[in-house]
Design a protein around this motif. Structure first.
Motif, mmCIF file in Angstrom:
data_model
loop_
_atom_site.group_PDB
_atom_site.id
_atom_site.type_symbol
_atom_site.label_atom_id
_atom_site.label_comp_id
_atom_site.label_asym_id
_atom_site.label_seq_id
_atom_site.Cartn_x
_atom_site.Cartn_y
_atom_site.Cartn_z
ATOM 1 N N GLU A 251 0.983 -20.467 23.904
ATOM 2 C CA GLU A 251 1.989 -20.904 24.866
ATOM 3 C C GLU A 251 1.556 -22.131 25.650
ATOM 4 O O GLU A 251 2.401 -22.844 26.201
ATOM 5 C CB GLU A 251 2.299 -19.768 25.839
ATOM 6 C CG GLU A 251 3.086 -18.628 25.228
ATOM 7 C CD GLU A 251 3.348 -17.505 26.201
ATOM 8 O OE1 GLU A 251 4.210 -16.662 25.904
ATOM 9 O OE2 GLU A 251 2.679 -17.460 27.262
ATOM 10 N N ARG A 252 0.269 -22.391 25.697
ATOM 11 C CA ARG A 252 -0.241 -23.541 26.441
ATOM 12 C C ARG A 252 -0.398 -24.795 25.588
ATOM 13 O O ARG A 252 -0.685 -25.862 26.123
ATOM 14 C CB ARG A 252 -1.569 -23.168 27.102
ATOM 15 C CG ARG A 252 -1.349 -22.351 28.369
ATOM 16 C CD ARG A 252 -2.443 -21.357 28.652
ATOM 17 N NE ARG A 252 -2.106 -20.628 29.879
ATOM 18 C CZ ARG A 252 -1.226 -19.618 29.948
ATOM 19 N NH1 ARG A 252 -0.613 -19.211 28.853
ATOM 20 N NH2 ARG A 252 -0.960 -19.023 31.102
ATOM 21 N N LEU A 253 -0.190 -24.666 24.287
ATOM 22 C CA LEU A 253 -0.333 -25.826 23.412
ATOM 23 C C LEU A 253 0.708 -26.913 23.669
ATOM 24 O O LEU A 253 0.360 -28.105 23.677
ATOM 25 C CB LEU A 253 -0.301 -25.368 21.953
ATOM 26 C CG LEU A 253 -0.476 -26.450 20.886
ATOM 27 C CD1 LEU A 253 -1.764 -27.248 21.123
ATOM 28 C CD2 LEU A 253 -0.494 -25.831 19.499
ATOM 29 N N PRO A 254 2.002 -26.598 23.881
ATOM 30 C CA PRO A 254 2.967 -27.690 24.129
ATOM 31 C C PRO A 254 2.605 -28.544 25.327
ATOM 32 O O PRO A 254 2.888 -29.749 25.334
ATOM 33 C CB PRO A 254 4.291 -26.941 24.351
ATOM 34 C CG PRO A 254 4.113 -25.640 23.646
ATOM 35 C CD PRO A 254 2.673 -25.285 23.816
ATOM 36 N N GLY A 255 1.976 -27.952 26.343
ATOM 37 C CA GLY A 255 1.590 -28.729 27.516
ATOM 38 C C GLY A 255 0.509 -29.744 27.247
ATOM 39 O O GLY A 255 0.324 -30.684 28.031
ATOM 40 N N LEU A 256 -0.231 -29.570 26.148
ATOM 41 C CA LEU A 256 -1.274 -30.536 25.796
ATOM 42 C C LEU A 256 -0.734 -31.708 24.997
ATOM 43 O O LEU A 256 -1.396 -32.740 24.881
ATOM 44 C CB LEU A 256 -2.376 -29.844 24.978
ATOM 45 C CG LEU A 256 -3.058 -28.630 25.609
ATOM 46 C CD1 LEU A 256 -4.139 -28.097 24.685
ATOM 47 C CD2 LEU A 256 -3.633 -28.979 26.972
ATOM 48 N N LEU A 257 0.448 -31.567 24.427
ATOM 49 C CA LEU A 257 1.025 -32.626 23.600
ATOM 50 C C LEU A 257 1.598 -33.735 24.482
ATOM 51 O O LEU A 257 2.117 -33.475 25.568
ATOM 52 C CB LEU A 257 2.128 -32.063 22.706
ATOM 53 C CG LEU A 257 1.707 -30.968 21.723
ATOM 54 C CD1 LEU A 257 2.922 -30.437 20.976
ATOM 55 C CD2 LEU A 257 0.669 -31.493 20.740
ATOM 56 N N PRO A 258 1.532 -34.977 24.025
ATOM 57 C CA PRO A 258 2.108 -36.084 24.804
ATOM 58 C C PRO A 258 3.622 -35.944 24.907
ATOM 59 O O PRO A 258 4.265 -35.329 24.045
ATOM 60 C CB PRO A 258 1.725 -37.336 23.988
ATOM 61 C CG PRO A 258 0.648 -36.898 23.055
ATOM 62 C CD PRO A 258 0.883 -35.441 22.786
ATOM 63 N N PRO A 259 4.225 -36.514 25.960
ATOM 64 C CA PRO A 259 5.696 -36.520 26.045
ATOM 65 C C PRO A 259 6.295 -37.233 24.834
ATOM 66 O O PRO A 259 5.665 -38.098 24.223
ATOM 67 C CB PRO A 259 5.975 -37.286 27.346
ATOM 68 C CG PRO A 259 4.706 -37.221 28.121
ATOM 69 C CD PRO A 259 3.597 -37.164 27.121
#
Length: 535
Positions: A251-259
């Protein structure tokens, strides 16, 4: 006799085709004929349009009416043609000047009371209008913000047919109350979950804050794998007992991806618009989506499909984001193996009797699985109740060809007491890790400038081996794994890609032997005697 024409859009997947809507009135017995390969929902527009025109205070022509949709060879469906059909009929009946609507693209469903209601796929429809040379579009008022995302197009959002007729005739525009209902079907009310929108399992989420990597206790090795996955776009397999934190990490992986870039945001928004899953009040999706379907998901729900022309599935809804399959062995084997094509190509092609549709499906796959049905196999301090044959069958549900396309395979161990309740937690926040991910991606983008590739996972293996070779010493361990059968040729390419990502995160110009060893460890799950180096 009277004749008029205007234009609307037929959607084929996430691509639109401009359709000319022609209305012809001739003397004869009053009848309404609709031609041009309409489906059932479009065929029913005859009754919606007639009622909407009459209830808007206009006169229905008592003549032979024929409405044609051209090109007739393109399948057409949905209720988005209603507004165009109604205006063409009114223009043929001389209530509207035909020349005033000939160059306008009209999209929207009509209620029986004349209200203009939202439809799916407004963004790709307006994009198709712009590509076809149209510079004016009429859409339902509630989707005007979505349509306005397309540059170079003048958007008119209307609430009712009566209001539209007045605007086209330069008459006093009547005051129309806003619809207390938002006009969307129930299936369109629940959007996907996005970072910052409450990341729960499935497609729906409540508003909230994005989960933070600082909440993860311990799990230094899994945190490293998550960072590498985000930096290089590498697929990830998390294996461990229940409660070890696999879902929490995913669940925390999308927050690591660039906008998302502007182009990526338009791609993602178009897919979600067609699926009817745009978040309410947010016309543009500018953050990587997170999609976590239940393990009972069917083939059409995962890869796309349905009756008539197919609709986007989870792989397309996760485009430019994360597709998380929790309890992966519980999914149907056919469903899991259907992921192999989009994992390689970045798109999915769905063929049906009504047509062939190509949908974007470039996503970051995260698989999570227990080691056995009871979840205690090979876990220290616990006893597994599963027979050995059951364990083998359970683990074999994830096929070799699928796992061969997954770059990182991580054993997630249970969190220790000291990590969970101790006072010396050193886990970094999402903000800090994401900053390193952005720097690593910028380094890779600069290396691949002019090639069309942006991340290490995009680069073909042959190009990586010939244009950016590593030293022979660094390859020695990987070559040994190939000889022992631990690596396939595809696996070697993926190990090289991961090694480049590790080097980018460390700020090195080229992977060294230690980077290759770390990459092999993340790929095969076999310890190589390296320190964990948790951040």
């Amino acid at each position: 006799m009277g004749f008029a024409r205007t234009c609307s859009v037929a959607l084929v997947g996430v691509e639109g085709v401009a359709v000319e809507v022609q209305a012809d009135l001739e003397p004869g017995l009053a009848a309404f004929t609709l031609v041009g390969l309409p489906d059932k929902s479009l065929f029913e527009s005859r009754d919606r349009v007639r009622a909407a025109i009459v209830n808007s205070g206009e006169t229905w022509p008592q003549k032979k009416l024929t409405v044609g949709l051209s090109p007739a060879s393109v399948p057409k469906g949905g209720s988005g043609f209603d507004v165009a059909v109604a205006c063409a009929v009114l223009a043929a009946n001389e209530r509207i000047a035909p020349k005033d609507i000939a160059d306008i693209m009209m999209i929207g469903e009509l209620g029986l009371d004349g209200r203009v209601r939202p439809v799916r796929g407004v963004l790709p429809a307006v994009l198709a209008a712009a590509d076809a040379g149209y510079r004016q579009v009429v859409v339902p008022e509630r989707t005007a913000a979505e349509a306005a995302l397309v540059p170079g197009v003048s958007v008119l959002g209307v609430r009712t047919l009566r209001q539209l007729v007045a605007l086209l005739n330069d008459e006093l525009t009547p005051e129309e109350e806003a619809d207390p209902d938002d006009g969307r079907p129930d299936s369109m009310r629940s959007g996907l979950t996005f970072p910052g929108a409450g990341l729960g399992a499935g497609f729906a989420g409540s508003q909230g804050t994005a989960p933070d990597m600082a909440d993860v206790a311990g799990q230094a090795y899994a945190r490293l794998a998550l960072e590498v996955a985000a930096a290089g776009g590498h697929h990830l397999f998390l294996k461990g007992p229940p409660g070890a934190g696999k879902t929490m990490l995913a669940e925390r992986l999308p927050g690591l991806l660039p906008p998302l870039t502007q182009q990526e945001a338009l791609e993602v928004t178009a897919v979600h618009s067609v699926a009817g899953m745009l978040p309410h009040g947010k016309p543009m999706v500018d953050t990587p989506p997170y999609c976590a379907p239940h393990h009972s998901a069917t083939m059409p729900s995962l890869v796309g499909g349905g009756s008539g022309l197919p609709r986007p599935g989870a792989v397309s809804l996760a485009h430019r984001g994360v597709l998380f399959l929790d309890e992966a062995p519980e999914f149907s084997g056919r469903v899991l193996d259907a992921l192999r094509q989009p994992l390689e190509s970045g798109y999915v092609v769905i063929a049906r009797s009504a047509g062939v549709m190509r949908l974007p499906a470039k996503f970051l796959l995260v698989l999570a699985a227990n080691p056995c049905p009871c979840g205690r196999f090979a876990v220290l301090g616990t006893a597994c109740d599963c027979p050995a044959s059951m364990v083998r069958r359970y683990q074999a549900r994830l096929s070799g060809p699928l796992l061969d396309r997954v770059d990182l395979r991580v054993q997630v161990e249970p969190v220790g007491r000291s990590d969970l309740i101790g006072h010396h937690r050193t886990g970094e926040s999402t903000e800090k890790v994401a900053a390193r991910v952005r720097e690593a991606r910028d380094r890779a983008a600069a290396r691949y400038q002019g090639t069309g590739w942006r991340t290490n996972s995009d680069v073909p293996g042959h190009e990586l081996r010939t244009r950016w070779p590593v030293t022979p010493d660094a390859l020695r361990a990987a070559e040994g794994d190939m000889e022992r059968g631990l690596l396939t040729a595809r696996g070697l390419d993926r190990v090289l890609r991961v090694a480049w990502t590790i080097a980018d995160l460390a700020g090195r110009d080229r992977p060294d032997a230690a980077d290759m060893m770390r990459s092999l460890e993340l790929r095969t799950g076999v310890p190589r005697g390296l320190a964990t180096g948790g951040r």
